[in-house]
Motif scaffolding. Structure first.
Motif, PDB file in Angstrom:
ATOM      1  N   TYR A   1     -12.628   4.669   4.318  1.00  0.00           N
ATOM      2  CA  TYR A   1     -11.909   3.449   3.916  1.00  0.00           C
ATOM      3  C   TYR A   1     -10.512   3.291   4.510  1.00  0.00           C
ATOM      4  CZ  TYR A   1     -15.683   2.891   0.659  1.00  0.00           C
ATOM      5  OH  TYR A   1     -16.935   2.736   0.127  1.00  0.00           O
ATOM      6  N   TRP A   2      -9.923   4.391   4.962  1.00  0.00           N
ATOM      7  CA  TRP A   2      -8.543   4.302   5.430  1.00  0.00           C
ATOM      8  C   TRP A   2      -8.403   4.952   6.812  1.00  0.00           C
ATOM      9  CZ3 TRP A   2      -6.154   1.335   1.914  1.00  0.00           C
ATOM     10  CH2 TRP A   2      -6.605   1.391   0.603  1.00  0.00           C
TER      11      TRP A   2
ATOM     12  N   LYS B   1     -11.040   9.048   2.967  1.00  0.00           N
ATOM     13  CA  LYS B   1     -10.015   8.578   3.890  1.00  0.00           C
ATOM     14  C   LYS B   1     -10.660   8.053   5.180  1.00  0.00           C
ATOM     15  CE  LYS B   1      -6.658  11.157   5.812  1.00  0.00           C
ATOM     16  NZ  LYS B   1      -5.623  12.188   5.892  1.00  0.00           N
TER      17      LYS B   1
ATOM     18  N   LEU C   1      -3.775   2.206  -4.784  1.00  0.00           N
ATOM     19  CA  LEU C   1      -4.877   2.581  -3.895  1.00  0.00           C
ATOM     20  C   LEU C   1      -6.211   2.146  -4.490  1.00  0.00           C
ATOM     21  CD1 LEU C   1      -4.033   6.147  -2.541  1.00  0.00           C
ATOM     22  CD2 LEU C   1      -4.009   3.996  -1.329  1.00  0.00           C
TER      23      LEU C   1
ATOM     24  N   ALA D   1     -12.056  -0.404   7.045  1.00  0.00           N
ATOM     25  CA  ALA D   1     -10.680  -0.823   6.812  1.00  0.00           C
ATOM     26  C   ALA D   1     -10.063  -1.385   8.083  1.00  0.00           C
ATOM     27  CB  ALA D   1      -9.876   0.363   6.330  1.00  0.00           C
TER      28      ALA D   1
ATOM     29  N   PHE E   1       0.873  -1.151   0.000  1.00  0.00           N
ATOM     30  CA  PHE E   1       0.000   0.000   0.000  1.00  0.00           C
ATOM     31  C   PHE E   1       0.920   1.213   0.000  1.00  0.00           C
ATOM     32  CE2 PHE E   1      -2.981   2.498   2.992  1.00  0.00           C
ATOM     33  CZ  PHE E   1      -3.306   3.349   1.974  1.00  0.00           C
TER      34      PHE E   1
ATOM     35  N   ASP F   1      -6.890   3.972   9.206  1.00  0.00           N
ATOM     36  CA  ASP F   1      -5.544   3.740   9.746  1.00  0.00           C
ATOM     37  C   ASP F   1      -4.479   4.525   8.980  1.00  0.00           C
ATOM     38  OD1 ASP F   1      -6.014   2.321   7.431  1.00  0.00           O
ATOM     39  OD2 ASP F   1      -5.048   0.468   8.093  1.00  0.00           O
ATOM     40  N   TRP F   2      -4.909   5.437   8.158  1.00  0.00           N
ATOM     41  CA  TRP F   2      -4.013   6.185   7.272  1.00  0.00           C
ATOM     42  C   TRP F   2      -2.803   6.768   8.012  1.00  0.00           C
ATOM     43  CZ3 TRP F   2      -4.830   7.292   1.951  1.00  0.00           C
ATOM     44  CH2 TRP F   2      -4.045   8.310   1.401  1.00  0.00           C
TER      45      TRP F   2
ATOM     46  N   LYS G   1      -6.435  -1.565  -3.882  1.00  0.00           N
ATOM     47  CA  LYS G   1      -6.598  -1.832  -2.453  1.00  0.00           C
ATOM     48  C   LYS G   1      -7.965  -1.390  -1.947  1.00  0.00           C
ATOM     49  CE  LYS G   1      -3.601  -3.281   0.131  1.00  0.00           C
ATOM     50  NZ  LYS G   1      -2.292  -2.803   0.458  1.00  0.00           N
ATOM     51  N   TRP G   2      -8.498  -0.357  -2.565  1.00  0.00           N
ATOM     52  CA  TRP G   2      -9.826   0.099  -2.155  1.00  0.00           C
ATOM     53  C   TRP G   2     -10.865  -0.990  -2.399  1.00  0.00           C
ATOM     54  CZ3 TRP G   2     -14.018   0.999  -5.555  1.00  0.00           C
ATOM     55  CH2 TRP G   2     -15.145   1.543  -4.931  1.00  0.00           C
TER      56      TRP G   2
ATOM     57  N   ARG H   1     -10.487  -3.606   0.128  1.00  0.00           N
ATOM     58  CA  ARG H   1     -11.031  -3.197   1.430  1.00  0.00           C
ATOM     59  C   ARG H   1     -12.552  -3.116   1.397  1.00  0.00           C
ATOM     60  NH1 ARG H   1      -7.404   0.804   5.017  1.00  0.00           N
ATOM     61  NH2 ARG H   1      -5.698  -0.643   5.287  1.00  0.00           N
TER      62      ARG H   1
END
Ligand SMILES: N[C@@H](CCC(=O)N[C@@H](CS)C(=O)NCC(=O)O)C(=O)O
Length: 271
Positions: free
Chosen positions: A239-240, A236, A35, A269, A23, A242-243, A38-39, A42
Motif C-alpha cells: 500500500y505504501w 508497506k 494511516l 498507492a 499523512f 512511496d514510503w 489513508k489506507w 488508498r
C-alpha cells in the motif's frame, strides 16, 4: 520543513471526489489513526490531497476529515463514513466470528497497547522521542513538555498511567505477543488478504518500529517478534510503495500540498 500532520479533509473539487489530508509518515510523527484512514482511501482508490494545516478536530483530536464540507472527527467514524459513502466493504472475506475477533484486536491495539506506547515515549526519558522531532532549542523543549503534560493527564484518566513502569511493560508485552501469536505465519492478520484490522495494526506497529527509536517496544518487536516486522514490510510494499521517498528526511521529500494523488492500479498507492 516541519509540519504537524493532523487533518484529513475530503471534498468535492472540480467535480471529483478528493481527499485532503496529511499523512503522518511524510512528517516527523507517524499518526497511526491517520494511516488507518489513508489506507482505506488508498485501498478504495479515492483521489486525495494532503493538507498540512495542522488543525485539530471539533473533539480536540486527530485525525479528522471533511467530506464535501462535512467535518467528521475520529478515525473510526471517518472510516465508517467512507465505507458507506463509497459503498465499500473491506471485510468481505470474513465471517461474523472473524469480524468480531478482528474488532477485539483493533480495540486491544487502539485502547490499550497505544497507551503503553505513550507512556514509554513520554513517561520518563524523552531523549528518544526528542530525537525524531525535527525542532531544536526552545521549540523542541516546549513541544516535548506540552506532549508530556497532555499524555500524563490522559494516561491517568485512562488508567494506564496509574501503573508502575514494570506493570505497564508487562501489559505491553502481553498485547504485542497476542498480536504476534495470532498473526503467526499468516500473510495478513485474518488470512491471505488484508482487511480493515490490518490497517489499524499496521499503523500502530510502524509507530513502534519507526517512531520509537531505542524503546523497549521497538526492541521487543524487532528482536523477538520478527513476524510483525515482516508483516509491516508486506503492508508497506502493498500500500505504501512511496514510503521511503516521502520521508521528511529523504532527499526526495517535497511539499505536496497542491498535489492530487490518484490511484491508478488495483490496491496500489501509485499516484
Ligand atoms: N479514537 C481516536 C484517537 C485519536 C488520537 O488519540 N489521536 C491523538 C494523536 S495520535 C491525539 O489527537 N491526541 C491529542 C490529545 O489527546 O489531546 C481516533 O481513532 O481518531
Amino acid at each position: 520543513m516541519t509540519k504537524i500532520p493532523y487533518m484529513v479533509r475530503l471534498t468535492n473539487k472540480n467535480d471529483r471526489d478528493s481527499v485532503y489530508g496529511t499523512f503522518g509518515l511524510y512528517e516527523w510523527l507517524i499518526d497511526c489513526w491517520l494511516l488507518y484512514v489513508k489506507w482505506l482511501v488508498r485501498m478504495t482508490k479515492i483521489p486525495y490531497m494532503n493538507d498540512h494545516s495542522g488543525k485539530f478536530s471539533s473533539k480536540g483530536k486527530t485525525p479528522w476529515m471533511e467530506y464535501n464540507g462535512k467535518p467528521i472527527a475520529d478515525s473510526q467514524f471517518c472510516i465508517e463514513y467512507l465505507k458507506k459513502e463509497k459503498e465499500v466493504d473491506v471485510n468481505t472475506l470474513l465471517n461474523k466470528d472473524e469480524i468480531s475477533v478482528a474488532k477485539a484486536f483493533q480495540r486491544l491495539t487502539e485502547e490499550n497497547l497505544y497507551w503503553t506506547m505513550c507512556i514509554e515515549s513520554f513517561g520518563g526519558d524523552v531523549s528518544a522521542v526528542s530525537s525524531i522531532i525535527p525542532y531544536t532549542g526552545l521549540k523542541l523543549w516546549l513541544t516535548v513538555k506540552f506532549l508530556q503534560r497532555v499524555i500524563k493527564q490522559e494516561t491517568w484518566g485512562q488508567g494506564m498511567g496509574r501503573h508502575t513502569p514494570d506493570e505497564v511493560w508487562e501489559i505491553a508485552v502481553h498485547d504485542m505477543t497476542a498480536i504476534s501469536n495470532f498473526l503467526g505465519e499468516k500473510k495478513f492478520f485474518m488470512g491471505d488478504e488484508p482487511c480493515e484490522v490490518d490497517c489499524v495494526l499496521f499503523g500502530m506497529l510502524v509507530m513502534i518500529i519507526y517512531n520509537m527509536p531505542g524503546s523497549k517496544h521497538q526492541k521487543f518487536v524487532t528482536e523477538e517478534l520478527g513476524n510483525l516486522v515482516s508483516y509491516c514490510e508486506r503492508m508497506k510494499n502493498k500500500y505504501w510503495p512511496d514510503w521511503n521517498e516521502k520521508l521528511l528526511h529523504s532527499p526526495t521529500y517535497k511539499d505536496d500540498s497542491d498535489q492530487i494523488y490518484w490511484h491508478k492500479t488495483e490496491n496500489s498507492a501509485q499516484s
